[in-house]
Enzyme design. Structure first.
Site, mmCIF file in Angstrom:
data_model
loop_
_atom_site.group_PDB
_atom_site.id
_atom_site.type_symbol
_atom_site.label_atom_id
_atom_site.label_comp_id
_atom_site.label_asym_id
_atom_site.label_seq_id
_atom_site.Cartn_x
_atom_site.Cartn_y
_atom_site.Cartn_z
ATOM 1 N N ASP A 76 64.198 -69.250 64.795
ATOM 2 C CA ASP A 76 64.135 -70.210 63.838
ATOM 3 C C ASP A 76 64.521 -71.777 64.351
ATOM 4 O O ASP A 76 64.645 -71.706 65.667
ATOM 5 C CB ASP A 76 65.002 -70.010 62.812
ATOM 6 C CG ASP A 76 64.526 -70.604 61.117
ATOM 7 O OD1 ASP A 76 65.081 -70.285 60.219
ATOM 8 O OD2 ASP A 76 63.986 -71.710 61.411
HETATM 9 C C1 GLC Z 1 63.527 -73.847 59.006
HETATM 10 C C2 GLC Z 1 63.376 -72.576 58.090
HETATM 11 C C3 GLC Z 1 62.129 -71.533 58.432
HETATM 12 C C4 GLC Z 1 61.005 -72.599 58.902
HETATM 13 C C5 GLC Z 1 61.276 -73.287 60.113
HETATM 14 C C6 GLC Z 1 59.953 -74.621 60.424
HETATM 15 O O1 GLC Z 1 64.682 -74.314 59.478
HETATM 16 O O2 GLC Z 1 64.711 -71.773 58.209
HETATM 17 O O3 GLC Z 1 62.058 -71.040 57.212
HETATM 18 O O4 GLC Z 1 59.989 -71.770 58.898
HETATM 19 O O5 GLC Z 1 62.531 -73.933 60.013
HETATM 20 O O6 GLC Z 1 60.120 -75.591 59.541
#
Ligand code: GLC
Length: 691
Positions: free
Chosen positions: A263
């Site tokens: 993430d």
């Molecule tokens: C965010 C979220 C994730 C998302 C990613 C890209 O922090 O936790 O669900 O897909 O970053 O935006």
């Protein structure tokens, strides 16, 4: 594409470049172009902030993406195309209901069709990878991200996850108009303590396997191309540095052959979690856990070369990670067709599908004296903070949604009637209530999910005026409304249902559509009851008030509040009535494979769809099993007076569980099967399983 050959010709720097994803910062496009030329970028996330769900996103189009892609293909030594990703969660330009709402449709086929439309719109803007479906199980409406989930039931989450993956990927996501999907957040993020986002989770292996992992296992079997690791820790172990979770379970046990992306900056955040001292430590731990691609913190690019040099990371492991990424790029067709060539995406068809999906997702909770549907001659007075709202009802995670195109509640109602200006002239008051999208989604949790006081007061005012009142609930999350519920004669839980919210609500209110949504998550009476969910294990003193409405007993779940929900999981009304009869075992193959059935009849005044649900309880087992668990559902259309026998297969998958030795098995003994229209259903049959 012979990927092994391709890898054999790459330098270590080129290989590590494939493991690196950067954020697309439009203001820094020259810098990005240079970095592409240097071969240090494998993927670009078309988002410039960590909070893409609620921040204004960067605008993108396929020509911009193609321009960057041309640099990667023509001006780098490896000529490997870039994988462009973006959070396409429940719509692109045309916004569909938030995922929790779509799950309330319990209609996987319609969800799949919706995501096919979504995929085309996103593909045409140069996107080839999306970070959905979100498969976190959530039992806590305080957690803003519950709106992104499929709710509190793993079986529903499995079906929704499969539908979303199929909708995005189709049978071959190298096709134009298809996207590579991403099952997230692996795993347990929805158990964030107190509903506080990014908080710790405490999950036993038993619960991990029998609850949180189920939808991910199904997503892998459904062929999802990628998986995203979660921010949370599980009982002291950050997921991002857990080889047991990422490699042993996801890759080896589940057989996941795609790649795992971290993430946003989750690799670097291992420092915050107190398990790494330096960024280099973070890179070593995350990579060796099995995180193949590093999202936007550049740690792999910076430190993996020296970690390989120092023997902390093997080049063989680097090759395996690169192989997974190139394998998915190849499945996405990037080597053959690296440039986006837009497909036709019929905007009016997409709008109609969004309207159909929204109407199918809305849940009729109350309809006293059948005041709904309204006739077009009815004098309506419209009030409430959400009546003209065009943005909140799109929901969180709508980077490309166009609020100007939203059909508001007021606009929808006015397609049928012109509301009166003086409430004293009105037969019915329609109250458009709800919450802003900005208190839902990532990094937006609430300590209280009771209906906002001023909204309850508004309903009370009309009740005291003696007006029949219809409450339209445009909340993204489940809310607690015990104190306000009595002020309404009818309640339609309309969620944050996207661009067509107003049309869908009006079509239901005025009877063009007979509502058929059912709750994917429990609606508590009060916030203080949370976590409150239907599939719990029974208490030693048998105080299972979820199901046993207040009775005279010595002890209660709470002294100050009923322990039952306001509305249970699986609940939803229709304008017609359905009656159940004749639950029975239809087939029994050697006491191992069963088919059970029940007859359902439409005994009301309207044609309609009924959600026939099948729940199972393992009466006696080596571990405590839930009081009941959803193991099947079928949405069936019945004309007035029509009846059908609906059947469910129950065997190894449905009756088994991971035991204390982490082995999946079915144990001999009796199982009670309940079938009906919600989790309170009592029509039962008994099965006797014998190995
Ligand atoms: C965010 C979220 C994730 C998302 C990613 C890209 O922090 O936790 O669900 O897909 O970053 O935006």
């Amino acid at each position: 594409m012979n990927i092994k050959n391709l890898i054999s010709g790459m330098t270590l720097k080129e290989k590590i470049g494939q493991l690196n994803q950067i954020a697309y910062i439009p203001q820094n496009i020259d810098g990005i172009e240079d970095r592409i030329r240097s071969g240090s970028i494998g993927s670009i996330i078309l988002s410039q902030t960590a909070f893409a769900g609620n921040d204004s996103p960067c605008s993108i189009d396929y020509e911009k993406a193609n321009r960057l892609q041309r640099i990667a293909v023509e001006e780098t030594s490896s000529h490997i195309p870039i994988l462009f990703g973006r959070d396409v969660i429940h719509g692109h330009k045309t916004v569909f209901p938030v995922p929790l709402a779509m799950s309330a449709s319990f209609n996987p086929e319609l969800i799949k069709e919706s995501y096919e439309c979504i995929a085309k719109e996103a593909y045409n803007d140069g996107i080839k990878w999306t970070f959905a479906p979100m498969l976190d199980m959530s039992r806590d409406a305080r957690w803003g991200r519950i709106i992104e989930s499929a709710g509190e039931d793993p079986y529903l989450a499995q079906k929704v996850g499969e539908a979303v993956i199929k909708g995005f990927q189709g049978d071959d996501y190298s096709d134009a108009g298809r996207l590579c999907a991403c099952a997230k957040h692996f795993v347990g993020y929805g158990a964030s303590e107190g509903g506080r986002d990014y908080n710790r989770t405490e999950i036993s292996e038993y619960t991990l396997r029998n609850f949180y992992l189920k939808a991910f296992k199904t997503a892998v079997s459904a062929g999802v191309g990628t998986v995203m690791s979660a921010f949370n820790e599980i009982s002291g172990q950050p997921v991002t540095s857990s080889r047991y979770l990422i490699t042993d379970i996801l890759k080896n046990e589940f057989g996941f052959d795609g790649f795992v992306v971290s993430d946003w900056e989750a690799v670097k955040q291992l420092i915050n979690q107190g398990v790494a001292e330096t960024e280099k430590d973070c890179g070593e731990q995350a990579f060796n856990a099995g995180i193949d691609m590093d999202m936007v913190d550049d740690i792999y690019n910076k430190y993996l070369p020296e970690l390989v040099e120092a023997g902390k990371i093997s080049e063989k492991a680097i090759d395996e990670a690169v192989y997974r990424i190139l394998y998915i790029k190849d499945k996405a067709g990037l080597f053959d067709k690296p440039y986006t060539v837009p497909v036709s995406a019929d905007k009016s068809y997409t709008a109609e599908k969004a309207k159909e999906m929204a109407a199918e997702s809305m849940v009729l909770l109350k309809n006293n004296n059948n005041i709904l549907p309204l006739s077009a001659s009815c004098k309506v007075y419209l009030d409430g903070p959400m009546q003209n709202d065009a943005r909140s009802i799109l929901g969180s995670w709508t980077l490309d949604g166009i609020a100007e195109e939203t059909v508001t509640v007021s606009q929808g109602i006015k397609r049928y009637v012109m509301p009166v200006s003086d409430v004293s002239d009105a037969d019915i008051v329609i109250l458009a209530l709800g919450e802003s999208h900005t208190v839902t989604g990532e990094a937006h949790s609430l300590s209280m999910v009771d209906m906002p006081k001023e909204q309850a007061e508004l309903a009370k005012k009309y009740k005291e005026m003696g007006k029949k009142t219809v409450g339209i609930m445009n909340f993204g999350r489940p809310i607690a409304m015990e104190d306000a519920e009595g002020y309404f004669d009818a309640i339609l839980y309309a969620w944050h249902s996207g661009s067509q919210t107003g049309n869908a609500i009006a079509d239901i209110i005025f009877g063009k559509v007979n509502p058929s949504g059912h709750l994917p998550a429990t609606l508590p009476r009060r916030t203080g009851q949370i976590p409150l969910y239907y599939n719990f294990t029974k208490g030693s003193r048998e105080v299972n008030e979820y199901y046993d409405h207040r009775q005279d007993r010595e002890i209660y779940n709470y002294d100050d509040c009923e322990g039952s929900p306001l509305y249970p999981f699986g609940y939803g009304q229709s304008y017609t009535k359905f009656e159940y009869s004749n639950p029975k075992i239809l087939e029994n193959k050697e006491n191992k494979e069963f088919v059970v059935g029940i007859t359902v009849k439409n005994t009301g005044a309207y044609d309609g769809k009924e959600l026939v649900q099948c729940y199972v309880c393992d009466d006696i087992a080596s571990m405590m099993r839930p009081i009941r668990e959803l193991k099947g559902f079928q949405k069936v259309f019945l004309k007035k007076g029509e009846e059908k026998e609906i059947s469910f297969k129950l065997g190894y998958e449905e009756l088994g569980f991971y035991n204390k030795d982490n082995k999946f098995a079915v144990e001999d003994g009796t199982f009670t099967v309940f079938m009906g229209g919600d989790s309170f259903c009592q029509n039962e049959v008994k099965l006797i399983y014998k190995k």
